[in-house]
Write a protein that holds these residues in place. Structure first.
Motif, mmCIF file in Angstrom:
data_model
loop_
_atom_site.group_PDB
_atom_site.id
_atom_site.type_symbol
_atom_site.label_atom_id
_atom_site.label_comp_id
_atom_site.label_asym_id
_atom_site.label_seq_id
_atom_site.Cartn_x
_atom_site.Cartn_y
_atom_site.Cartn_z
ATOM 1 N N ILE A 83 0.776 -1.276 0.079
ATOM 2 C CA ILE A 83 0.162 0.030 0.025
ATOM 3 C C ILE A 83 0.847 1.330 -0.046
ATOM 4 N N PRO A 84 1.930 1.212 0.756
ATOM 5 C CA PRO A 84 2.683 2.600 0.714
ATOM 6 C C PRO A 84 3.375 2.646 -0.601
ATOM 7 N N VAL A 369 -5.397 3.345 13.633
ATOM 8 C CA VAL A 369 -4.132 2.912 13.007
ATOM 9 C C VAL A 369 -4.022 3.521 11.511
ATOM 10 N N GLY A 370 -4.838 3.222 10.838
ATOM 11 C CA GLY A 370 -4.823 3.671 9.287
ATOM 12 C C GLY A 370 -5.280 5.188 9.185
ATOM 13 N N LYS A 371 -5.833 5.606 10.038
ATOM 14 C CA LYS A 371 -6.466 6.994 9.895
ATOM 15 C C LYS A 371 -7.477 7.292 8.875
ATOM 16 N N GLU A 415 3.179 6.755 7.362
ATOM 17 C CA GLU A 415 4.687 6.632 7.949
ATOM 18 C C GLU A 415 5.432 5.516 7.310
ATOM 19 N N MET A 416 4.957 4.435 6.914
ATOM 20 C CA MET A 416 5.634 3.645 5.989
ATOM 21 C C MET A 416 6.391 3.991 4.917
ATOM 22 N N LEU A 417 5.666 4.893 4.310
ATOM 23 C CA LEU A 417 5.924 5.455 2.787
ATOM 24 C C LEU A 417 7.084 6.348 3.265
ATOM 25 N N GLN A 418 7.257 7.151 4.241
ATOM 26 C CA GLN A 418 8.009 7.964 4.677
ATOM 27 C C GLN A 418 9.437 7.286 5.037
#
Length: 508
Positions: A83-84, A369-371, A415-418
């Motif tokens: 997903i990221p 968690v996923g906002k 956050e994972m993408l960053q």
């Protein structure tokens, strides 16, 4: 007007074609996981009584760990959920070969998830759908903007085929991944999601993935207890997100341990659970349906939560193709079940509402968690196949979401993408690229001097365009809302720089 109608009609056609293609690929992905999982569980059952089968299971799991490690080394964009990566692709922060990701994610995901690791199929399904659409866009010879629209449709189709939830899948792409509610995006996404759902329903049937038997609606006098549930879900969500995002820092401190060792450890730890507690392994849907049916004791539920929490974190930390979507829902279900059992034991909650608490807790935990609260509400509604919990779902989801929001929680996929975009070593040579930003009113940059801005390393300001005039800036130049700034950075650092600077230009 006629031109717009034709354009929308073409969007629907593209969406249908993408949905059928992605639906077939993700359905094959699901079939591969389900059938291979049965083989692993059968082998684990035999291993309880036969040392030879146990040795064989250990060797097979070790081989899968090695295959997964090799696939990741060949293409890092297949790591984890996917997903990221899709979000980065749509934002222009990442680029990757669609065929490389599609083929390796397909094989790696089936092997990793079916082996019993505590991973879900939904994240990989989203990336498989997106890369399928990416490939078709090349065939259709779409420009970059139109390609992004088709990729968003593919992502919706992938999730829809994985969960048989077309409406929530469309909203997830709009709310969480693409961040755009334009007409072209939602038309393609909805068309693709419905088409993919048609394909998967024809193969797997129409029964919702988490269909549960219950007939009671939570009365209003129980709602005060739902506030406590929402708070607990929000706090637990923060703990889960922190652990998921930071466990790799622990591995980095022990850099002398080869990565293949960290990947192999969960494969070995999962074997005893496959042998003696098979319902708890995998994404968690089997376990959720089980606890809703048999109502385990409080002690068993707590042990299930501890096991799934740590094994989910360890499984995802391997970087193997597999998602946290379904594991998150299963953790939420366990938290809700534990909370309900405590209330039942004190006589403040009738037993008939036990299943309701499982359902609403899945929505609340995913939302915090996923906002993505709207997606959470619709997703659980579609997966369970009932509207009876809609009010309580929305109530608990809002409370859990606000708890994490007040505590400073961020969307986990972003956050994972960053973390992906943050380079381990900023490159200072090679191909350069220019990035462009517009400063909004009330942003960090508005009315700030250039020297006072926390610019990311590895970039320089080339120019500022203000009222059709170009300004060559120095440290004392004050930036203003409406300014368009041009930065230059190394091509391989563009994602990291873009995501960092974009936050400074936007009004929070």
């Amino acid at each position: 007007m006629q031109v717009d109608n034709i354009k929308r009609f073409k969007s629907v056609l593209y969406g249908v074609m993408i949905g059928i293609a992605a639906g077939l690929i993700v359905s094959l992905f699901r079939l591969g996981i389900e059938n291979l999982s049965k083989g692993f569980l059968l082998l684990a059952k035999q291993a309880k009584h036969n040392l030879g089968f146990l040795v064989l299971l250990i060797l097979i799991n070790g081989l899968i760990a090695l295959i997964g490690y090799t696939l990741i080394q060949k293409d890092k964009n297949i790591k984890g959920s996917g997903i990221p990566q899709v979000e980065g692709l749509l934002n222009g922060e990442l680029t990757y070969s669609w065929w490389s990701v599609l083929s390796k994610k397909f094989v790696g995901g089936i092997l990793a998830i079916s082996s019993g690791l505590f991973l879900g199929r939904e994240g990989p399904s989203i990336q498989l759908g997106a890369t399928t659409a990416q490939g078709l866009s090349k065939l259709f010879k779409q420009n970059s903007d139109d390609e992004k629209v088709l990729v968003s449709g593919g992502a919706a189709a992938g999730l829809s085929a994985a969960f048989n939830a077309p409406i929530a899948s469309t909203l997830f792409v709009l709310e969480e991944i693409y961040h755009n509610f334009s007409t072209s995006v939602w038309i393609v996404s909805l068309s693709a999601a419905v088409s993919a759902n048609f394909v998967s329903s024809a193969i797997f049937g129409k029964v919702p993935v988490l269909h549960m038997q219950y007939s009671h609606v939570i009365p209003l006098h129980i709602y005060p207890y739902l506030i406590g549930l929402g708070i607990i879900l929000g706090l637990c969500g923060m703990i889960y997100e922190f652990a998921t995002l930071h466990i790799n820092y622990l591995y980095e401190k022990m850099s002398w341990v080869p990565n293949i060792v960290w990947i192999t450890i969960p494969f070995m730890l999962v074997i005893p659970f496959e042998m003696y507690l098979p319902t708890i392994v995998g994404g968690g849907s089997t376990m959720v349906l089980l606890i809703a049916k048999v109502t385990p004791t409080l002690t068993i539920l707590i042990w299930f939560l501890i096991i799934r929490f740590f094994m989910s974190i360890l499984s995802y930390s391997t970087g193997l193709p597999g998602g946290i979507f379904l594991p998150m829902l299963s953790l939420g279900a366990l938290i809700g079940a534990i909370y309900a059992q405590i209330l039942i034991s004190y006589g403040v909650l009738p037993q008939i509402y036990f299943v309701n608490f499982i359902i609403i807790s899945m929505s609340g935990f995913f939302a915090c968690v996923g906002k993505a609260p709207f997606t959470a509400i619709l997703l659980i509604t579609e997966m369970v196949g009932s509207l009876q919990n809609l009010m309580s779902l929305a109530f608990v989801t809002l409370v859990a979401y606000e708890v994490t929001d007040l505590l400073g929680g961020s969307p986990i996929y972003n956050e994972m993408l960053q973390k992906m975009l943050s380079p381990q070593k900023l490159l200072t040579s090679g191909k350069l690229t220019n990035l462009y930003f517009s400063i909004q009113v009330g942003s960090v940059m508005d009315q700030s001097a250039v020297k006072d801005i926390n610019w990311p390393d590895g970039c320089i300001i080339r120019a500022i365009k203000r009222n059709e005039q170009y300004i060559i800036p120095d440290g004392d130049t004050v930036l203003k809302a409406g300014d368009n700034i041009e930065l230059s950075t190394n091509y391989d650092n563009r994602g990291y720089v873009y995501s960092h600077v974009e936050k400074l230009t936007l009004d929070d």
